[in-house]
Design an enzyme around this catalytic site. Structure first.
Site, PDB file in Angstrom:
ATOM      1  N   GLU A   1       0.825  -1.215   0.000  1.00 13.24           N
ATOM      2  CA  GLU A   1       0.000   0.000   0.000  1.00 13.24           C
ATOM      3  C   GLU A   1       0.857   1.262   0.000  1.00 13.24           C
ATOM      4  OE1 GLU A   1      -2.702  -0.688   3.338  1.00 13.24           O
ATOM      5  OE2 GLU A   1      -3.993  -1.895   2.039  1.00 13.24           O
TER       6      GLU A   1
ATOM      7  N   ASP B   1      -8.429  -9.181   4.387  1.00 10.83           N
ATOM      8  CA  ASP B   1      -8.178  -8.030   5.250  1.00 10.83           C
ATOM      9  C   ASP B   1      -9.232  -7.875   6.340  1.00 10.83           C
ATOM     10  OD1 ASP B   1      -6.953  -5.804   6.164  1.00 10.83           O
ATOM     11  OD2 ASP B   1      -7.446  -4.512   4.456  1.00 10.83           O
TER      12      ASP B   1
ATOM     13  N   GLU C   1     -12.128  -2.494  12.292  1.00  8.58           N
ATOM     14  CA  GLU C   1     -12.277  -1.657  11.095  1.00  8.58           C
ATOM     15  C   GLU C   1     -13.471  -2.091  10.245  1.00  8.58           C
ATOM     16  OE1 GLU C   1      -8.744  -1.732   8.714  1.00  8.58           O
ATOM     17  OE2 GLU C   1      -9.645  -0.618   7.051  1.00  8.58           O
TER      18      GLU C   1
HETATM   19  O1  GCW Z   1      -6.957  -2.975   6.354  1.00  6.51           O
HETATM   20  C1  GCW Z   1      -6.030  -2.146   5.793  1.00  6.51           C
HETATM   21  C2  GCW Z   1      -6.341  -0.835   6.379  1.00  6.51           C
HETATM   22  C3  GCW Z   1      -5.181   0.117   6.370  1.00  6.51           C
HETATM   23  C4  GCW Z   1      -3.995  -0.569   7.034  1.00  6.51           C
HETATM   24  C5  GCW Z   1      -3.682  -1.837   6.254  1.00  6.51           C
HETATM   25  C6  GCW Z   1      -2.553  -2.638   6.882  1.00  6.51           C
HETATM   26  C7  GCW Z   1      -2.256   0.386   8.357  1.00  6.51           C
HETATM   27  O2  GCW Z   1      -7.450  -0.294   5.695  1.00  6.51           O
HETATM   28  O3  GCW Z   1      -5.567   1.269   7.074  1.00  6.51           O
HETATM   29  O4  GCW Z   1      -2.870   0.280   7.110  1.00  6.51           O
HETATM   30  O5  GCW Z   1      -4.799  -2.671   6.218  1.00  6.51           O
HETATM   31  O6  GCW Z   1      -2.855  -3.600   7.561  1.00  6.51           O
HETATM   32  O7  GCW Z   1      -1.402  -2.305   6.701  1.00  6.51           O
END
Ligand code: GCW
Length: 657
Positions: free
Chosen positions: A277, A356, A384
């Site tokens: 990311e 995720d 989240e």
């Molecule tokens: O789930 C995603 C999140 C990001 C997060 C990423 C990760 C810290 O939306 O906010 O970044 O995973 O785990 O690195």
């Protein structure tokens, strides 16, 4: 003199350590034998309890001392966390050969309450199954323009950072450490894995701030870890490269790490999100992730530190038209070929599912597929995707399912997590620590499952309720928490499909919010059916990443468990589940049921007025209003969407828009 038990700032919730939890200890006579920082903490706990409830505590009394009800005795200095517990001849004795063990032993006695002082009990050995039980805080030092102070944080600001620096008053951090020790957590990473410009400096010129936090956590046996940027040699050191095989880069990390240990002797190590990311990583230099991890492992090795290298590596800029790329495959595809190449103090930190932190995912096939690599399993307490601490969603059963999943039909995930269990923390400077007072249960349960991954989560829940609320409201609290994860699953994304959330902040429904995005998170709903074909025969081949029996179980819709069906298969709306229902009717039914269950839970919570603390109750009422509003929104959007796609009416003729 030991430091006193940390005082909670006015209005801050005592969570699972209210004064009353110490009544049994505080009315007894206790002898403490041994010395050291953590023994002092144990002493302070008992002394405070005795001051409140009239008992007595003596330190290091010699022979001929009066009889004691409780003896806490340190018999060594080996740093281990185990303790023994025995109750005989009317006396309860905890012995440990390491200070942390003594402290954990005391909290064990606290958890038992009066039971610790009644009857007889043969000697028991207690030792954590996992050596590392860690919280990752996604806390930023400087408020991030999009993510705020805490990335995916739903509990106010950071406990550690405020106004662009470490808090000057660390009393609450001490109190946090105390809560964590009481549920068995022993490590904390104090900053976000997305390391922005300001935070990068914590490693070097701002390490003093990290040291101050480490100092506040240390008396409770918690080691501090730091998220670092892989590009640190360039960003902080002015080098032209961060290539892990470059000698000057290696020297830079060695020097920087030596300076960290000058300030924090017991520093735990680094956490790294690389090539993920947008974070920098070894790919830029044509190097592997083992090269990257080993670079930091080598710098940490002389001091006994560990690098936690995250396996969350995938293409976040994929084309939704491209049906050959499957994000679920990514971690396995990237890392399995590197098995055996990681240094012994490098831990590969794997999210529990392949995607995720959705409400339902299969266990990541990477777990079990790298026998020569130390793995840590990462879960997300911060919710989240599971209601963001506005919805009650107790994750104990989900985590327990993951930890007890047998990857090859025999070996449990919990026993494969040799590098530890890690949770993204849900705590912040909110008066209730966790936004929703009931979300404290997730933090507590995480710690206890990390100590014993095969523990019964319901037992842990009961323990948390008893400590936090006493026995009065136990039945009601169990009722609202126990099935809350399944309830959440019912009114949100069905049958393992995931990601039907609003883009960006990830709260609330948006069925197609991610459908044409670059993030690799699709459901492929059309007029005939829904789901992702991840079979080996006709799909992305993800199912084949599993060992037997799972590769076979998941391969066919006939054997795939209902709750994972749409994760693994694209099926028609009239496909009949093992439950006997069609997919479309399942969608309708669960969404109506889910909302009804929230309505019932809300009633139960409301009825607890007067039985639980008014501030907690009021916060819960407010959150339940929102949960109910949101659950209805989920129900109506999901049901309407699939009704419009499929044209199939609800068999029960309920209102669909
Ligand atoms: O789930 C995603 C999140 C990001 C997060 C990423 C990760 C810290 O939306 O906010 O970044 O995973 O785990 O690195």
């Amino acid at each position: 003199m030991p430091l006193p038990v940390p005082a909670l700032p006015e209005g801050v919730d005592p969570a699972w350590l209210p004064p009353d939890a110490f009544r049994a200890v505080g009315t007894r006579r206790t002898l403490i034998r041994g010395s050291g920082l953590l023994v002092d903490s144990a002493h302070a706990e008992v002394a405070e309890a005795c001051a409140r409830f009239g008992g007595r505590v003596v330190r290091d009394a010699g022979p001929g001392a009066p009889p004691y009800d409780l003896v806490l005795e340190l018999r060594g200095t080996d740093g281990t966390e185990a303790f023994t517990y025995v109750r005989e001849g009317g006396r309860t004795t905890v012995t440990a050969s390491g200070q942390a063990g003594l402290l954990y032993g005391l909290f064990h006695v606290v958890r038992l309450g009066e039971d610790a002082f009644t009857g007889e009990r043969p000697q028991e050995e207690h030792r954590p199954a996992l050596a590392l039980r860690m919280l990752d805080h996604w806390d930023n030092v400087a408020v991030h323009p999009v993510m705020g102070q805490v990335e995916r944080g739903y509990a106010g600001g950071s406990l550690f950072w405020q106004d662009g620096r470490a808090r000057g008053d660390l009393e609450r951090v001490r109190a946090y450490g105390r809560l964590l020790a009481a549920c068995g957590i022993n490590a904390v990473a104090v900053n976000n894995v997305n390391v922005h410009d300001t935070e990068a400096h914590l490693l070097t010129d701002r390490i003093g701030e990290v040291a101050a936090i480490a100092g506040a956590l240390r008396p409770y046996g918690i080691r501090t870890h730091l998220s670092v940027s892989f590009a640190a040699p360039m960003v902080l050191g002015g080098l032209p490269t961060a290539d892990p095989l470059d000698a000057s880069v290696r020297a830079w990390w060695a020097g920087a790490t030596a300076r960290v240990y000058e300030d924090i002797e017991d520093f735990g190590g680094y956490v790294v999100k690389a090539d993920s990311e947008g974070q920098p990583g070894p790919f830029a230099y044509g190097r592997s992730h083992a090269d990257g991890a080993n670079l930091l492992a080598a710098a940490l090795e002389p001091y006994g530190g560990t690098v936690h290298w995250r396996a969350f590596v995938y293409d976040h800029r994929q084309d939704w038209r491209d049906r050959t790329t499957d994000r679920a495959r990514a971690a396995y595809d990237h890392f399995v070929p590197l098995d055996g190449e990681f240094a012994s103090n490098a831990v590969l930190q794997v999210k529990h599912g392949p995607m995720d932190f959705q409400v339902r995912e299969p266990v990541s096939p990477l777990i079990g597929a790298m026998p020569r690599t130390r793995l840590a399993v990462e879960v997300q307490a911060s919710q989240e995707y599971t209601g963001q601490q506005r919805h009650v969603c107790w994750l104990g059963p989900m985590w327990s399912e993951v930890l007890r999943f047998r990857v090859d039909g025999e070996t449990e995930v919990g026993s494969l997590a040799r590098g530890g269990l890690v949770a993204v923390s849900n705590a912040g400077d909110d008066p209730f620590w966790t936004g929703h007072p009931l979300a404290q249960a997730n933090l507590y349960t995480f710690g206890r499952l990390a100590w014993r991954p095969d523990a019964d989560p319901d037992g842990v829940l009961d323990e948390w309720i008893r400590l936090t609320f006493g026995t009065g409201p136990a039945t009601g609290l169990r009722a609202v928490l126990d099935g809350s994860w399944r309830t959440y699953e019912k009114y949100t994304a069905p049958l393992g499909v995931g990601f039907m959330v609003q883009p960006g902040h990830h709260y609330g429904p948006s069925v197609d919010g991610y459908e044409y995005s670059p993030w690799g998170t699709y459901h492929f709903a059309d007029r005939d059916g829904v789901g992702v074909d991840r079979s080996a025969a006709t799909g992305t081949g993800f199912a084949a990443q599993y060992a037997k029996p799972w590769c076979e179980v998941y391969e066919s819709p006939d054997t795939c468990p209902d709750e994972q069906l749409l994760f693994f298969h694209h099926v028609s709306y009239d496909h009949v589940l093992h439950s006997g229902k069609t997919v479309i009717q399942h969608i309708y039914d669960t969404h109506f049921e889910g909302v009804e269950e929230v309505e019932e839970a809300r009633e139960v919570w409301v009825s607890l007025a007067g039985v639980i603390d008014p501030a907690r109750h009021a916060r819960g009422v407010e959150r339940y209003e929102e949960q109910l509003r949101s659950a209805r929104e989920w129900r109506d959007q999901i049901n309407s969407y699939f009704f419009r796609k499929s044209g199939v009416p609800d068999a029960q003729g309920r209102r669909i828009y």
